[in-house]
Design a protein around this motif. Structure first.
Motif, PDB file in Angstrom:
ATOM      1  N   GLY A   1       0.551  -1.078  -0.013  1.00 50.34           N
ATOM      2  CA  GLY A   1      -0.284  -0.327  -0.322  1.00 50.34           C
ATOM      3  C   GLY A   1       0.308   1.320  -0.098  1.00 50.34           C
ATOM      4  O   GLY A   1       0.140   2.361  -0.007  1.00 50.34           O
ATOM      5  N   ASP A   2       2.239   1.045   0.668  1.00 54.92           N
ATOM      6  CA  ASP A   2       2.663   2.767   0.283  1.00 54.92           C
ATOM      7  C   ASP A   2       4.304   2.446  -0.497  1.00 54.92           C
ATOM      8  O   ASP A   2       4.745   1.119  -0.563  1.00 54.92           O
ATOM      9  N   GLU A   3       4.984   2.808   0.284  1.00 51.06           N
ATOM     10  CA  GLU A   3       6.525   3.443  -0.504  1.00 51.06           C
ATOM     11  C   GLU A   3       7.798   2.517   0.318  1.00 51.06           C
ATOM     12  O   GLU A   3       8.131   1.964  -0.146  1.00 51.06           O
ATOM     13  N   GLN A   4       7.458   1.424   1.519  1.00 59.33           N
ATOM     14  CA  GLN A   4       7.607  -0.172   1.817  1.00 59.33           C
ATOM     15  C   GLN A   4       7.708  -0.931   1.365  1.00 59.33           C
ATOM     16  O   GLN A   4       8.008  -2.078   1.172  1.00 59.33           O
ATOM     17  N   SER A   5       6.477  -0.830  -0.292  1.00 57.44           N
ATOM     18  CA  SER A   5       6.877  -1.769  -0.740  1.00 57.44           C
ATOM     19  C   SER A   5       6.200  -3.343  -0.038  1.00 57.44           C
ATOM     20  O   SER A   5       5.694  -3.342   0.888  1.00 57.44           O
ATOM     21  N   PHE A   6       7.331  -4.434  -0.612  1.00 54.18           N
ATOM     22  CA  PHE A   6       6.766  -5.569   0.178  1.00 54.18           C
ATOM     23  C   PHE A   6       8.416  -6.008   1.630  1.00 54.18           C
ATOM     24  O   PHE A   6       9.416  -4.602   0.790  1.00 54.18           O
ATOM     25  N   THR A   7       8.272  -6.040   2.791  1.00 56.54           N
ATOM     26  CA  THR A   7       9.463  -5.925   3.739  1.00 56.54           C
ATOM     27  C   THR A   7       9.791  -7.328   3.505  1.00 56.54           C
ATOM     28  O   THR A   7       9.402  -8.182   2.635  1.00 56.54           O
ATOM     29  N   ALA A   8      11.419  -7.337   3.770  1.00 55.34           N
ATOM     30  CA  ALA A   8      11.655  -8.775   3.701  1.00 55.34           C
ATOM     31  C   ALA A   8      10.930  -9.725   4.835  1.00 55.34           C
ATOM     32  O   ALA A   8      10.867 -10.895   4.249  1.00 55.34           O
ATOM     33  N   ASP A   9      10.325  -8.925   6.092  1.00 54.24           N
ATOM     34  CA  ASP A   9       9.278  -9.714   6.850  1.00 54.24           C
ATOM     35  C   ASP A   9       8.172 -10.667   5.554  1.00 54.24           C
ATOM     36  O   ASP A   9       8.191 -11.971   5.565  1.00 54.24           O
TER      37      ASP A   9
ATOM     38  N   ASP B   1       6.350   1.269  -9.754  1.00 55.15           N
ATOM     39  CA  ASP B   1       7.898   0.955 -10.518  1.00 55.15           C
ATOM     40  C   ASP B   1       8.216   2.537  -9.867  1.00 55.15           C
ATOM     41  O   ASP B   1       8.574   2.933 -11.196  1.00 55.15           O
ATOM     42  N   ALA B   2       7.437   2.960  -9.319  1.00 54.48           N
ATOM     43  CA  ALA B   2       7.725   3.997  -8.818  1.00 54.48           C
ATOM     44  C   ALA B   2       9.163   4.980  -7.892  1.00 54.48           C
ATOM     45  O   ALA B   2       9.140   5.834  -8.061  1.00 54.48           O
ATOM     46  N   SER B   3       9.664   3.611  -7.133  1.00 53.44           N
ATOM     47  CA  SER B   3      10.578   3.893  -7.049  1.00 53.44           C
ATOM     48  C   SER B   3      11.778   2.555  -6.534  1.00 53.44           C
ATOM     49  O   SER B   3      11.240   1.134  -7.363  1.00 53.44           O
ATOM     50  N   CYS B   4      12.847   2.900  -7.000  1.00 56.51           N
ATOM     51  CA  CYS B   4      14.287   1.232  -6.123  1.00 56.51           C
ATOM     52  C   CYS B   4      13.295   0.046  -5.861  1.00 56.51           C
ATOM     53  O   CYS B   4      13.750  -1.203  -6.034  1.00 56.51           O
ATOM     54  N   GLN B   5      12.796   1.135  -4.752  1.00 55.03           N
ATOM     55  CA  GLN B   5      12.164  -0.009  -3.273  1.00 55.03           C
ATOM     56  C   GLN B   5      11.559  -0.874  -3.998  1.00 55.03           C
ATOM     57  O   GLN B   5      10.942  -2.562  -3.917  1.00 55.03           O
ATOM     58  N   GLY B   6      10.724  -0.247  -4.592  1.00 56.08           N
ATOM     59  CA  GLY B   6       9.185  -1.198  -5.270  1.00 56.08           C
ATOM     60  C   GLY B   6       9.949  -1.999  -6.188  1.00 56.08           C
ATOM     61  O   GLY B   6       9.354  -3.400  -6.825  1.00 56.08           O
TER      62      GLY B   6
ATOM     63  N   ALA C   1      -0.810  10.244 -14.608  1.00 54.33           N
ATOM     64  CA  ALA C   1      -0.011  10.626 -14.126  1.00 54.33           C
ATOM     65  C   ALA C   1       0.985   9.573 -13.995  1.00 54.33           C
ATOM     66  O   ALA C   1       0.801   8.668 -13.721  1.00 54.33           O
ATOM     67  N   ASP C   2       2.653   9.791 -14.635  1.00 53.11           N
ATOM     68  CA  ASP C   2       3.373   9.029 -15.145  1.00 53.11           C
ATOM     69  C   ASP C   2       4.622   9.059 -14.126  1.00 53.11           C
ATOM     70  O   ASP C   2       4.914   9.988 -13.442  1.00 53.11           O
ATOM     71  N   ASP C   3       3.826   8.177 -12.586  1.00 55.19           N
ATOM     72  CA  ASP C   3       5.342   8.450 -11.407  1.00 55.19           C
ATOM     73  C   ASP C   3       6.095   7.121 -11.262  1.00 55.19           C
ATOM     74  O   ASP C   3       6.686   6.839 -10.379  1.00 55.19           O
TER      75      ASP C   3
END
Length: 392
Positions: free
Chosen positions: A198-206, A246-251, A371-373
């Motif tokens: 749901g947020d920038e946290q994307s998927f955690t290691a857990d 695709d909005a961030s490297c973490q994601g 918008a393209d993010d």
């Protein structure tokens, strides 16, 4: 993705691969079953109080086969602003297209925040009657609130019998839930998995370790023929990448790790007759799209996937299409998905002050270009293609 998370996922992948490498004890063949169905859509903010009752009426009327449950993939209400359907209920002549702030009462936003989620329950979930509903978290559930708020408010759905019983069963296999907003449940030979991104946290290691363990258990269970994974944002490199993970490297990195785990689950569980059918569902992008992972980045490793962000949110195409995906699970574990559209004339019709105004806006003007993010730089994710495409 942080180095610790990559190492954790690598360990999880090794665990899953190891579980498959061991010869499982002989198991009886899975008996054939009659086709059955479930319904899914997401993003019901903006016009959900008008559209979701139409979806509920259509879903509960499905008869061949009847629908077992409805799955909502997140974004119940706007939360950063007042939804059009609530504004028109309060101010029947309100112009949702222009949204003039001078039409708001002084306490409009604060009173909206107090009732937004209860309105979602009353106006959008109650029309489903006794039909079971599973809820996924979206990014709008985290505007001004957190996962604890989400867990408290929607506890009856997040801790319903099917999910609670699955968590108890998982403990016997040392599978520990990473939180109530990430869950799974096995139903009639299908493992339904919801991944919280749901947020920038994307998927955690857990979360990724949990996913690997769940998939390893599915691989060892001959009664599980199919894996259906729901989430809010689509995994990276999809046809909806302008509004996805695709909005961030973490994601991108975490999402690709999840994709690789799921691709392996489909193709490397054993001989072809024992392999699982894997399907991916998401919303977030406000449209209906099919074959979203059939892109250049996934060539040779394409998983079937759909975007179904059509439950009332502002649509991102010129043609406004609301509705749901009716998914029939066939006797062999494959699925047959069909988009069911609801229209201005689909029952129930809006009634009361502002009904015509709301209906006109929702079916004529509730659209805008997305918008393209997506992130345009290079991401050092490590080896995200651990299994060569030609190996299957």
């Amino acid at each position: 993705m942080p180095k610790r998370a990559v190492l954790a996922v690598a360990a999880a992948c090794a665990l899953a691969t190891g579980a498959r490498a061991q010869e499982p004890p002989p198991q009886p063949p899975v008996p054939s079953a009659s086709p059955w169905a479930f319904a899914v859509s997401g993003d019901s903010r903006d016009c959900g109080d008008l559209v979701m009752p139409k979806i509920a009426a259509a879903v509960t009327a499905e008869a061949s086969p009847a629908v077992d449950f409805y799955w909502h993939l997140g974004d119940f209400r706007r939360m950063y602003d007042v939804d059009c359907d609530i504004l028109v209920r309060r101010h029947p002549d309100f112009d949702c297209k222009r949204r003039p702030l001078d039409a708001f009462d002084d306490d409009e936003m604060s009173s909206y925040e107090e009732i937004a989620w209860s309105d979602f329950v009353d106006q959008q979930l109650e029309p489903f009657g006794a039909l079971p509903i599973f809820l996924g978290i979206g990014n709008h559930e985290l505007y001004g609130r957190n996962r604890d708020d989400f867990a408290r408010t929607f506890r009856p759905w997040l801790e319903q019998k099917a999910l609670h019983a699955q968590r108890l069963a998982d403990r016997t296999h040392d599978i520990r839930s990473p939180g109530t907003s990430t869950y799974h449940f096995v139903r009639r030979g299908v493992d339904f998995i919801y991944l919280d991104n749901g947020d920038e946290q994307s998927f955690t290691a857990d979360q990724l370790v949990w996913l690997a363990r769940v998939l390893a258990q599915d691989a060892a269970d001959a009664t599980v023929r199919t894996i259906v994974v729901g989430m809010h944002q689509a995994l990276p490199y999809s046809a909806a990448r302008i509004h996805a993970m695709d909005a961030s490297c973490q994601g991108i990195c975490a999402g690709q790790q999840a994709y690789d785990l799921l691709y392996r689950a489909q193709n490397f569980a054993g001989p072809p007759a024992e392999r699982k059918h894997v399907y991916l569902l998401a919303s977030h992008a406000h449209a209906f799209l099919e074959g979203i992972y059939d892109t250049s980045e996934h060539q040779g490793q394409v998983l079937p996937g759909w975007i179904i962000g059509t439950a009332g949110a502002v649509q991102s195409s010129d043609a406004i299409r609301y509705g749901y995906l009716l998914v029939t699970v066939e006797a062999d574990g494959t699925i047959t998905p069909v988009f069911r559209e609801v229209t201005r004339t689909s029952p129930p019709l809006a009634s009361g002050p502002g009904a015509t105004n709301l209906t006109d806006f929702c079916f004529t003007d509730n659209k805008r270009k997305q918008a393209d993010d997506s992130f345009r730089g290079q991401c050092a994710c490590g080896a995200i293609r651990e299994v060569p495409a030609e190996s299957h």
